[in-house]
Scaffold this active site. Structure first.
Site, short mmCIF file in Angstrom:
data_model
loop_
_atom_site.label_atom_id
_atom_site.label_comp_id
_atom_site.label_asym_id
_atom_site.label_seq_id
_atom_site.Cartn_x
_atom_site.Cartn_y
_atom_site.Cartn_z
N CYS A 177 -59.19 8.30 75.18
CA CYS A 177 -59.05 8.41 76.63
C CYS A 177 -60.13 7.59 77.33
CB CYS A 177 -59.14 9.87 77.07
SG CYS A 177 -58.96 10.10 78.85
N PRO A 178 -59.76 6.55 78.06
CA PRO A 178 -60.78 5.74 78.76
C PRO A 178 -61.47 6.52 79.87
CG PRO A 178 -58.57 5.07 79.42
CD PRO A 178 -58.40 6.01 78.27
#
Length: 253
Positions: A163-164
């Site tokens: 997840c950025p």
């Protein structure tokens, strides 16, 4: 220029490039943190202290807000900074075994080598062809649901996705915190939306004065916008938990 100085220059450039890449990965997190800090200012200062006139209402708003804000911030922190689950050392393949695997004359011979390496290991998941799952980048047999993350550069236990927005893999060690983060973030947005609704309506009726009314306007819109996004994501991960699945589509009985 000597070969040593050239090598040092390349090494320095590589390290600098890696540092720049690592710094860029924090941009989505900084974006979220910036919005949260602004929402705190808009809600606590502009709404509660400068707009709400009723003292009881102000106190209730502040207490409820800070309780939700605290658990929301805690879950986000834990999701970001909880270390990823790394593959245990017993799954690691030695250099000698790796050489045998690379020198295997056929795919069938490679399968036999991998079967021997995986004997005694708690591995049940296989590839679509029935072979032992193996990571040729990390040199180890993959445990069930472990996957190689190209962003982290290593295999991660029970990987769901990278997840950025948290600059971390959502996996075995922090999946609980991630789901809690989604839930608390949703509560946070809904709480802001419901408590600012009456003031949002007052804005459209031109009953609010001062520049602070624009903070309240945007606060309501941002809260509703994020709530709409979060509710679908939260429900999706609740579905995955209920059905013992992951984003990568695996099912473990």
């Amino acid at each position: 220029m000597t070969m040593a100085s050239t090598s040092e220059g390349k090494s320095f450039s590589k390290r600098t490039g890696m540092l720049c890449v690592r710094a860029l990965k924090w941009i989505p997190v900084i974006f979220i943190v910036t919005i949260v800090i602004w929402s705190y200012y808009a809600y606590v200062i502009q709404l509660c202290f400068l707009t709400v006139k009723n003292e009881v209402e102000r106190v209730l708003y502040l207490i409820g807000y800070h309780l939700i804000f605290a658990i929301f911030a805690w879950s986000y922190w834990q999701t970001i900074f909880t270390d990823i689950g790394r593959v245990p050392s017993q799954f690691k393949v030695s250099a000698a075994d790796m050489e045998r695997l690379e020198n295997a004359e056929s795919e069938e011979a490679q399968r036999h080598v991998l079967e021997r390496l995986a004997s005694g290991l708690p591995v049940t998941n296989r590839t679509v062809t029935g072979a032992i799952r193996f990571c040729d980048k990390c040199w180890h047999v993959k445990p069930d649901r472990a996957h190689h993350c190209s962003v982290c550069g290593e295999c991660v236990l029970k990987m769901d996705h990278h997840c950025p927005w948290v600059n971390n893999c959502v996996a075995y060690t922090n999946y609980k915190f991630f789901v809690l983060f989604l839930a608390y973030a949703l509560f946070y947005c809904l709480y802001i939306a419901f408590t600012t609704l009456s003031y949002f309506i007052a804005f459209w009726k031109t009953q609010l004065e001062g520049l602070g009314r624009f903070h309240i306007l945007f606060l309501f819109f941002v809260a509703v916008m994020f709530a709409v996004s979060l509710v679908s994501l939260f429900c999706y991960h609740c579905y995955l938990v209920a059905h013992n699945r992951s984003t990568l589509g695996e099912l473990l009985f």
